[in-house]
Structures are given as C-alpha cells and as structure tokens.
Scaffold this motif. Structure first.
Motif, PDB file in Angstrom:
ATOM      1  N   MET A 180       0.836  -1.201   0.000  1.00 33.17           N
ATOM      2  CA  MET A 180       0.000   0.000   0.000  1.00 33.17           C
ATOM      3  C   MET A 180       0.868   1.247   0.000  1.00 33.17           C
ATOM      4  O   MET A 180       1.949   1.281   0.603  1.00 33.17           O
ATOM      5  CB  MET A 180      -0.913   0.025   1.229  1.00 33.17           C
ATOM      6  CG  MET A 180      -2.043  -0.980   1.175  1.00 33.17           C
ATOM      7  SD  MET A 180      -3.184  -0.778   2.560  1.00 33.17           S
ATOM      8  CE  MET A 180      -3.816   0.867   2.259  1.00 33.17           C
ATOM      9  N   ASP A 181       0.367   2.261  -0.680  1.00 29.88           N
ATOM     10  CA  ASP A 181       1.047   3.557  -0.694  1.00 29.88           C
ATOM     11  C   ASP A 181       0.597   4.337   0.538  1.00 29.88           C
ATOM     12  O   ASP A 181      -0.591   4.366   0.862  1.00 29.88           O
ATOM     13  CB  ASP A 181       0.677   4.318  -1.970  1.00 29.88           C
ATOM     14  CG  ASP A 181       1.637   5.464  -2.237  1.00 29.88           C
ATOM     15  OD1 ASP A 181       2.352   5.861  -1.299  1.00 29.88           O
ATOM     16  OD2 ASP A 181       1.658   5.947  -3.381  1.00 29.88           O
ATOM     17  N   ASN A 182       1.533   4.943   1.226  1.00 35.18           N
ATOM     18  CA  ASN A 182       1.187   5.730   2.415  1.00 35.18           C
ATOM     19  C   ASN A 182       0.629   7.104   2.068  1.00 35.18           C
ATOM     20  O   ASN A 182       0.054   7.783   2.920  1.00 35.18           O
ATOM     21  CB  ASN A 182       2.420   5.897   3.310  1.00 35.18           C
ATOM     22  CG  ASN A 182       2.858   4.575   3.929  1.00 35.18           C
ATOM     23  OD1 ASN A 182       2.015   3.736   4.248  1.00 35.18           O
ATOM     24  ND2 ASN A 182       4.162   4.388   4.080  1.00 35.18           N
ATOM     25  N   GLU A 183       0.818   7.509   0.836  1.00 28.41           N
ATOM     26  CA  GLU A 183       0.419   8.862   0.433  1.00 28.41           C
ATOM     27  C   GLU A 183      -1.047   8.903   0.023  1.00 28.41           C
ATOM     28  O   GLU A 183      -1.533   8.039  -0.700  1.00 28.41           O
ATOM     29  CB  GLU A 183       1.298   9.327  -0.731  1.00 28.41           C
ATOM     30  CG  GLU A 183       1.038  10.771  -1.143  1.00 28.41           C
ATOM     31  CD  GLU A 183       1.938  11.219  -2.286  1.00 28.41           C
ATOM     32  OE1 GLU A 183       1.736  12.328  -2.789  1.00 28.41           O
ATOM     33  OE2 GLU A 183       2.826  10.429  -2.677  1.00 28.41           O
ATOM     34  N   TRP A 184      -1.759   9.918   0.499  1.00 27.74           N
ATOM     35  CA  TRP A 184      -3.144  10.156   0.095  1.00 27.74           C
ATOM     36  C   TRP A 184      -3.137  11.027  -1.154  1.00 27.74           C
ATOM     37  O   TRP A 184      -2.431  12.026  -1.227  1.00 27.74           O
ATOM     38  CB  TRP A 184      -3.923  10.863   1.204  1.00 27.74           C
ATOM     39  CG  TRP A 184      -4.204   9.971   2.392  1.00 27.74           C
ATOM     40  CD1 TRP A 184      -3.441   9.829   3.499  1.00 27.74           C
ATOM     41  CD2 TRP A 184      -5.331   9.123   2.542  1.00 27.74           C
ATOM     42  NE1 TRP A 184      -4.001   8.931   4.361  1.00 27.74           N
ATOM     43  CE2 TRP A 184      -5.184   8.477   3.794  1.00 27.74           C
ATOM     44  CE3 TRP A 184      -6.452   8.825   1.771  1.00 27.74           C
ATOM     45  CZ2 TRP A 184      -6.104   7.564   4.289  1.00 27.74           C
ATOM     46  CZ3 TRP A 184      -7.373   7.925   2.264  1.00 27.74           C
ATOM     47  CH2 TRP A 184      -7.204   7.292   3.498  1.00 27.74           C
ATOM     48  N   ILE A 185      -3.952  10.674  -2.128  1.00 32.68           N
ATOM     49  CA  ILE A 185      -4.018  11.382  -3.403  1.00 32.68           C
ATOM     50  C   ILE A 185      -5.413  11.962  -3.576  1.00 32.68           C
ATOM     51  O   ILE A 185      -6.413  11.304  -3.289  1.00 32.68           O
ATOM     52  CB  ILE A 185      -3.709  10.434  -4.587  1.00 32.68           C
ATOM     53  CG1 ILE A 185      -2.386   9.683  -4.353  1.00 32.68           C
ATOM     54  CG2 ILE A 185      -3.683  11.193  -5.900  1.00 32.68           C
ATOM     55  CD1 ILE A 185      -1.179  10.576  -4.302  1.00 32.68           C
ATOM     56  N   VAL A 225      -7.977   1.065  -5.535  1.00 36.27           N
ATOM     57  CA  VAL A 225      -8.149   1.990  -4.413  1.00 36.27           C
ATOM     58  C   VAL A 225      -8.464   1.165  -3.174  1.00 36.27           C
ATOM     59  O   VAL A 225      -9.438   0.418  -3.141  1.00 36.27           O
ATOM     60  CB  VAL A 225      -9.284   2.999  -4.693  1.00 36.27           C
ATOM     61  CG1 VAL A 225      -9.552   3.849  -3.448  1.00 36.27           C
ATOM     62  CG2 VAL A 225      -8.930   3.889  -5.875  1.00 36.27           C
ATOM     63  N   GLU A 227      -8.375   2.659   0.117  1.00 38.53           N
ATOM     64  CA  GLU A 227      -9.049   3.495   1.110  1.00 38.53           C
ATOM     65  C   GLU A 227      -9.520   4.789   0.464  1.00 38.53           C
ATOM     66  O   GLU A 227      -8.903   5.300  -0.476  1.00 38.53           O
ATOM     67  CB  GLU A 227      -8.104   3.835   2.270  1.00 38.53           C
ATOM     68  CG  GLU A 227      -7.793   2.661   3.183  1.00 38.53           C
ATOM     69  CD  GLU A 227      -6.990   3.106   4.393  1.00 38.53           C
ATOM     70  OE1 GLU A 227      -7.588   3.759   5.281  1.00 38.53           O
ATOM     71  OE2 GLU A 227      -5.787   2.812   4.433  1.00 38.53           O
ATOM     72  N   ASP A 229     -11.210   8.673   1.735  1.00 34.89           N
ATOM     73  CA  ASP A 229     -11.574   9.566   2.842  1.00 34.89           C
ATOM     74  C   ASP A 229     -12.299  10.769   2.257  1.00 34.89           C
ATOM     75  O   ASP A 229     -11.698  11.581   1.538  1.00 34.89           O
ATOM     76  CB  ASP A 229     -10.312  10.006   3.594  1.00 34.89           C
ATOM     77  CG  ASP A 229     -10.646  10.790   4.866  1.00 34.89           C
ATOM     78  OD1 ASP A 229     -11.843  11.084   5.080  1.00 34.89           O
ATOM     79  OD2 ASP A 229      -9.709  11.089   5.627  1.00 34.89           O
ATOM     80  N   ARG A 241      -6.191   6.270  -1.240  1.00 34.03           N
ATOM     81  CA  ARG A 241      -4.879   5.619  -1.171  1.00 34.03           C
ATOM     82  C   ARG A 241      -4.910   4.381  -2.050  1.00 34.03           C
ATOM     83  O   ARG A 241      -5.866   3.605  -2.026  1.00 34.03           O
ATOM     84  CB  ARG A 241      -4.537   5.216   0.260  1.00 34.03           C
ATOM     85  CG  ARG A 241      -4.051   6.365   1.107  1.00 34.03           C
ATOM     86  CD  ARG A 241      -3.120   5.906   2.210  1.00 34.03           C
ATOM     87  NE  ARG A 241      -3.709   4.911   3.091  1.00 34.03           N
ATOM     88  CZ  ARG A 241      -3.005   4.258   4.025  1.00 34.03           C
ATOM     89  NH1 ARG A 241      -1.710   4.485   4.157  1.00 34.03           N
ATOM     90  NH2 ARG A 241      -3.596   3.386   4.799  1.00 34.03           N
TER      91      ARG A 241
END
Length: 251
Positions: A180-185, A225, A227, A229, A241
């Motif tokens: 998983m990527d820690n960065e939110w896009i 995808v 997650e 938010d 994410r």
C-alpha cells in the motif's frame, strides 16, 4: 377380488430379467404307473414346456401357456383335451407340496364346468424358488449399485486429492503480494498518478517473500483503491490511497 386376480396374472411381468432367465422345473412327476412328465417353466416366454415319457420309452413334447403365477404356484391356461372338442383341462404346479394338480372341464351348452375330481401327482425333482430368487437378485443388484457408487466415490476422491496435490505442487512457490502507498491522493488527480513507487514496493516485497530464491515471475499484478476519505483533515476534496496486489512465482 378382481384387483387380486390382476396382480396374480401380471406377477410375471414384475419379475426382473435376471429372474426370468433362471430355470425352474417340476421333474419326474409320476402321472400314472406308466407315464412320467417333466415340466420346464420358461418365465421369459410365459410358457411351460412339457415332456411326457412312458415306461416303454415313448416320448411326447408339448408347450402350454402360463395363466398366472403366485409365490407358490404356477397355473396353466385351460387347454383343450385330445379326448374331444368339449373336453378341457388345466393344471397347477404347486411349490409347497411339490405336486401337479390336474382339473378336468367339460363344455355343456356353452358353459364350462368341472368334470370329475381333481388329480394330484407328486414330482421327485423340483426347483421352484422364483420368488426367493427375485428377492436375492434385487438385493444383489442393490449391493452391486452400492459397491459401484462407493468405488466411484473413492475414484473421485482420489482424483480430487491428486488434483489438490498437483495444484499445491504447482503453487508451492507462489506468493501473494499486497503493498500500500502511504500517500493520500486527491481524487481529481488519481487518474494521473504514477504507480512506479508501488511497483518498486511490490518488487521489494516479492524478493523478501521469495527468499532464498533470487528472482520471480509476475503471474498477476494490478492496482486498486484501498481506502477513501471523503472528509480529510486537510482540504475539502475526497482523497484516496492506492494499493498494488498480485501473485508471483519464485524461482
């Protein structure tokens, strides 16, 4: 009474082919001091084959139709006698007493009536277990079907186990990967995001899981995808994410 008669008349048609093929008989039946008879019962053709023998060596063969069959008795059709066109007879092969009983009839004014007392003679050699054989054959067929079913289940279970072993053997070096990527896009920018970072993470994770193998083949790989938010702490736009999943084969 009519229903019972029909059941008796059609008893023969309820017997399985295996029973019809059996040989049943009333042999060495002494009809008089000089005449003996053998009655061979042919259930498949619904006939009684009769062989008459005299003590001086003469023989005669006849064939009579069966009228009815019960568990203990076989009854012939009413047969015209050689004594005259108004005379008839009928006989009963009785399993319990191992005997043949003959009834004589005479036609008077179009009415057939009994003509004289019955004649009962005994037979020295009798095979009359057609009902017993029927039950035995039915039980035997049930056992055969059960055995065949069990053998089929054993074969299918064996094939299933072999398939599972082959599958496990084939997949023993397979590894499932999830990174998983820690960065939110931002959702509006998600379509243009580079997946190079996730691809690198995927490769590193695959090498870790494949150790001590030094390489791997990618059998399946995709991003999704993981997650979303809709109320982020910063900003008002929905953020997501990404994750990368897949299967590799270590080598």
């Amino acid at each position: 009474m009519k229903k019972k008669t029909l059941i008796i008349f059609f008893f023969i048609f309820l017997l399985p082919n295996s029973v019809l093929a059996e040989s049943y008989y009333f042999k060495k039946c002494q009809l008089s001091e000089k005449v003996f008879a053998d009655y061979i019962i042919n259930l498949s053709s619904n006939k009684i084959n009769v062989k008459l023998r005299t003590t001086d060596g003469n023989t005669q063969e006849l064939s009579d139709k069966i009228k009815s069959i019960t568990k203990d008795q076989i009854v012939s059709e009413i047969i015209q006698s050689g004594s005259g066109k108004e005379y008839y007879f009928q006989y009963y092969l009785d399993a319990k007493s191992k005997s043949i009983t003959k009834l004589k009839y005479k036609m008077n004014n179009g009415v057939l009536g009994v003509d004289g007392p019955k004649q009962k003679n005994y037979c020295a050699d009798v095979k009359s277990d057609w009902v017993k054989n029927k039950k035995e054959k039915i039980e035997e067929e049930k056992k055969k079907k059960l055995k065949a079913k069990q053998e089929k289940e054993i074969i299918e279970a064996k094939k299933k186990k072999e398939a599972e072993i082959k599958k496990k053997e084939k997949e023993k070096n397979h590894r499932e990967i999830l990174v998983m990527d820690n960065e939110w896009i931002k959702l509006s920018e998600a379509g243009n995001v580079s997946m190079e970072h996730l691809t690198t993470l995927f490769r590193e994770r695959a090498l870790d899981l494949c150790y001590p193998f030094e390489n791997f083949d990618i059998l399946d790989q995709y991003t999704e995808v993981m997650e979303m938010d809709e109320t982020p702490a910063f900003g008002i736009e929905t953020v997501v994410r990404f994750a990368m999943k897949g299967i590799v084969k270590c080598k």
